[in-house]
Scaffold this motif. Sequence first.
Motif, PDB file in Angstrom:
ATOM      1  N   SER A  94     -34.282   3.332  23.365  1.00 61.53           N
ATOM      2  CA  SER A  94     -33.241   2.338  23.104  1.00 61.53           C
ATOM      3  C   SER A  94     -31.896   3.041  22.959  1.00 61.53           C
ATOM      4  O   SER A  94     -31.770   3.997  22.186  1.00 61.53           O
ATOM      5  CB  SER A  94     -33.559   1.560  21.825  1.00 61.53           C
ATOM      6  OG  SER A  94     -34.752   0.823  21.964  1.00 61.53           O
ATOM      7  N   VAL A  95     -30.913   2.559  23.711  1.00 68.11           N
ATOM      8  CA  VAL A  95     -29.576   3.154  23.699  1.00 68.11           C
ATOM      9  C   VAL A  95     -28.580   2.104  23.227  1.00 68.11           C
ATOM     10  O   VAL A  95     -28.512   1.002  23.786  1.00 68.11           O
ATOM     11  CB  VAL A  95     -29.168   3.659  25.091  1.00 68.11           C
ATOM     12  CG1 VAL A  95     -27.787   4.314  25.046  1.00 68.11           C
ATOM     13  CG2 VAL A  95     -30.205   4.641  25.626  1.00 68.11           C
ATOM     14  N   GLY A  96     -27.826   2.424  22.195  1.00 66.91           N
ATOM     15  CA  GLY A  96     -26.757   1.545  21.725  1.00 66.91           C
ATOM     16  C   GLY A  96     -25.435   1.982  22.336  1.00 66.91           C
ATOM     17  O   GLY A  96     -25.089   3.168  22.310  1.00 66.91           O
ATOM     18  N   SER A 126     -25.680  -3.556  22.677  1.00 69.53           N
ATOM     19  CA  SER A 126     -24.245  -3.325  22.528  1.00 69.53           C
ATOM     20  C   SER A 126     -23.777  -3.833  21.176  1.00 69.53           C
ATOM     21  O   SER A 126     -24.355  -4.751  20.590  1.00 69.53           O
ATOM     22  CB  SER A 126     -23.463  -4.023  23.642  1.00 69.53           C
ATOM     23  OG  SER A 126     -23.501  -5.433  23.497  1.00 69.53           O
ATOM     24  N   SER A 129     -18.901   0.049  16.743  1.00 68.50           N
ATOM     25  CA  SER A 129     -19.310   1.397  16.372  1.00 68.50           C
ATOM     26  C   SER A 129     -20.060   1.406  15.037  1.00 68.50           C
ATOM     27  O   SER A 129     -21.065   2.104  14.875  1.00 68.50           O
ATOM     28  CB  SER A 129     -18.085   2.310  16.291  1.00 68.50           C
ATOM     29  OG  SER A 129     -18.460   3.668  16.319  1.00 68.50           O
ATOM     30  N   LEU A 132     -23.574   0.168  15.567  1.00 71.22           N
ATOM     31  CA  LEU A 132     -24.381   1.154  16.279  1.00 71.22           C
ATOM     32  C   LEU A 132     -24.832   2.267  15.337  1.00 71.22           C
ATOM     33  O   LEU A 132     -25.970   2.740  15.411  1.00 71.22           O
ATOM     34  CB  LEU A 132     -23.587   1.741  17.447  1.00 71.22           C
ATOM     35  CG  LEU A 132     -23.193   0.769  18.563  1.00 71.22           C
ATOM     36  CD1 LEU A 132     -22.382   1.493  19.622  1.00 71.22           C
ATOM     37  CD2 LEU A 132     -24.409   0.115  19.189  1.00 71.22           C
ATOM     38  N   GLN A 133     -23.939   2.674  14.447  1.00 76.12           N
ATOM     39  CA  GLN A 133     -24.308   3.710  13.486  1.00 76.12           C
ATOM     40  C   GLN A 133     -25.425   3.221  12.574  1.00 76.12           C
ATOM     41  O   GLN A 133     -26.395   3.950  12.299  1.00 76.12           O
ATOM     42  CB  GLN A 133     -23.093   4.119  12.653  1.00 76.12           C
ATOM     43  CG  GLN A 133     -23.387   5.240  11.677  1.00 76.12           C
ATOM     44  CD  GLN A 133     -22.158   5.692  10.907  1.00 76.12           C
ATOM     45  OE1 GLN A 133     -21.045   5.255  11.205  1.00 76.12           O
ATOM     46  NE2 GLN A 133     -22.339   6.548   9.934  1.00 76.12           N
ATOM     47  N   TRP A 135     -27.615   0.862  13.263  1.00 75.71           N
ATOM     48  CA  TRP A 135     -28.833   0.723  14.059  1.00 75.71           C
ATOM     49  C   TRP A 135     -29.502   2.072  14.268  1.00 75.71           C
ATOM     50  O   TRP A 135     -30.725   2.171  14.261  1.00 75.71           O
ATOM     51  CB  TRP A 135     -28.514   0.078  15.402  1.00 75.71           C
ATOM     52  CG  TRP A 135     -28.125  -1.364  15.311  1.00 75.71           C
ATOM     53  CD1 TRP A 135     -28.317  -2.202  14.259  1.00 75.71           C
ATOM     54  CD2 TRP A 135     -27.467  -2.146  16.318  1.00 75.71           C
ATOM     55  NE1 TRP A 135     -27.819  -3.453  14.541  1.00 75.71           N
ATOM     56  CE2 TRP A 135     -27.299  -3.453  15.795  1.00 75.71           C
ATOM     57  CE3 TRP A 135     -27.013  -1.869  17.601  1.00 75.71           C
ATOM     58  CZ2 TRP A 135     -26.691  -4.475  16.515  1.00 75.71           C
ATOM     59  CZ3 TRP A 135     -26.395  -2.888  18.326  1.00 75.71           C
ATOM     60  CH2 TRP A 135     -26.235  -4.170  17.789  1.00 75.71           C
ATOM     61  N   LEU A 136     -28.695   3.103  14.457  1.00 80.03           N
ATOM     62  CA  LEU A 136     -29.260   4.448  14.624  1.00 80.03           C
ATOM     63  C   LEU A 136     -29.895   4.912  13.313  1.00 80.03           C
ATOM     64  O   LEU A 136     -31.006   5.454  13.310  1.00 80.03           O
ATOM     65  CB  LEU A 136     -28.175   5.421  15.069  1.00 80.03           C
ATOM     66  CG  LEU A 136     -28.633   6.812  15.509  1.00 80.03           C
ATOM     67  CD1 LEU A 136     -29.554   6.732  16.714  1.00 80.03           C
ATOM     68  CD2 LEU A 136     -27.431   7.697  15.820  1.00 80.03           C
ATOM     69  N   VAL A 141     -32.069   1.875  17.363  1.00 81.84           N
ATOM     70  CA  VAL A 141     -31.782   2.574  18.620  1.00 81.84           C
ATOM     71  C   VAL A 141     -32.084   4.054  18.441  1.00 81.84           C
ATOM     72  O   VAL A 141     -32.037   4.585  17.330  1.00 81.84           O
ATOM     73  CB  VAL A 141     -30.317   2.369  19.085  1.00 81.84           C
ATOM     74  CG1 VAL A 141     -30.028   0.901  19.343  1.00 81.84           C
ATOM     75  CG2 VAL A 141     -29.326   2.940  18.079  1.00 81.84           C
ATOM     76  N   ALA A 144     -27.019   6.553  20.316  1.00 81.30           N
ATOM     77  CA  ALA A 144     -25.878   5.657  20.177  1.00 81.30           C
ATOM     78  C   ALA A 144     -24.634   6.317  20.756  1.00 81.30           C
ATOM     79  O   ALA A 144     -24.349   7.480  20.468  1.00 81.30           O
ATOM     80  CB  ALA A 144     -25.636   5.291  18.717  1.00 81.30           C
ATOM     81  N   LEU A 146     -20.870   6.141  20.474  1.00 76.45           N
ATOM     82  CA  LEU A 146     -19.893   5.619  19.536  1.00 76.45           C
ATOM     83  C   LEU A 146     -18.544   6.290  19.762  1.00 76.45           C
ATOM     84  O   LEU A 146     -18.405   7.083  20.692  1.00 76.45           O
ATOM     85  CB  LEU A 146     -20.337   5.874  18.088  1.00 76.45           C
ATOM     86  CG  LEU A 146     -21.804   5.653  17.720  1.00 76.45           C
ATOM     87  CD1 LEU A 146     -22.511   7.014  17.649  1.00 76.45           C
ATOM     88  CD2 LEU A 146     -21.940   4.959  16.386  1.00 76.45           C
TER      89      LEU A 146
END
Length: 313
Positions: A94-96, A126, A129, A132-133, A135-136, A141, A144, A146
């Motif tokens: 999984s890539v954010g 998507s 930032s 995404l942080q 989620w990581l 994900v 990420a 960012l």
Amino acid sequence: MEMKQLIAMVTVAEAGSVTYAAQMLHIVQPAVTRQIKTLEDELGVVLFDRTRHGMVLTSAGEVFLSHARRALQELERARTELTPQTGEITGPVSVGVLESLLDVIVPPLASSVAARFPGVELRVMSGFSGYLQNWLDDGVVDIAVLYNLADTPAMRVKPLLSERLWAVAPADAGLVPTEDVTWHRVLSRALILPIVGHGLRTLIDRARSDIPIEPKISLETNSMSVQKQMVLAGRGWTILPGAGVARDVEEGKFSAAPLAEPSLSRSVVVGLQRATRISRAVRAVNSELFRVSRDLVNSGTWPSATLLDTPTH
């Protein structure tokens, strides 16, 4: 606590409905309801408020959701790693990705991963930032993309590139990507800007702080899509990364140019979880992300971008 209970809980949280969750899981609705109730009884908390509008997570549910997601992802990683190794790299990754980078990075990355690692199941999410942080950190994900972020206790960060921000205007404004536009000219226009607190807005406010012109803000939004729509509607100009608008400029929807006096840039970085074991599939996609980005910059497809570091693995 069983894996099927965690799956039911996460699916209901994402679907917002037991009915939709049952359809997604291909089981009957009472089975989903029973799994959620059993899980709540075991934990001793209520995970969902049952409302007219669907299933809404309680505060306890919000906390448990992040742990459930991480547990399921770790189990999936373990299953993949314990599968007898062949020469093929397989497994989910999984890539954010920041919304402003979706158009430039996702299509070539997806094509490259599919061609070189057909056994990898690529998933793209998507968000901003900060999301995404989170989620990581939560394991939602694996990778990420960012901006303007350094290492944290939970995340290892590698610099990818620096990209300039552009002024974006209606097509008839005459801006061109090969000629800089000054802040004085931009600040003379009505502006559609990100909301205060948004990372991009912080960069913008910092850059213009020494210019004695107060911006005329016609609209604030947390959506890049809305920024673009409002420019098309004639509500003003906006400021975006070049990657987020380059295709639109090529198609003649907007005119745009890099900002100058002062120039404004953001650093794009790639984050990986520090604490977890990195699977072969995640390492492969991470390496491919850097390779694809390098090619995009060198070919000019990623506009106004300068490579910062391009590790191969």
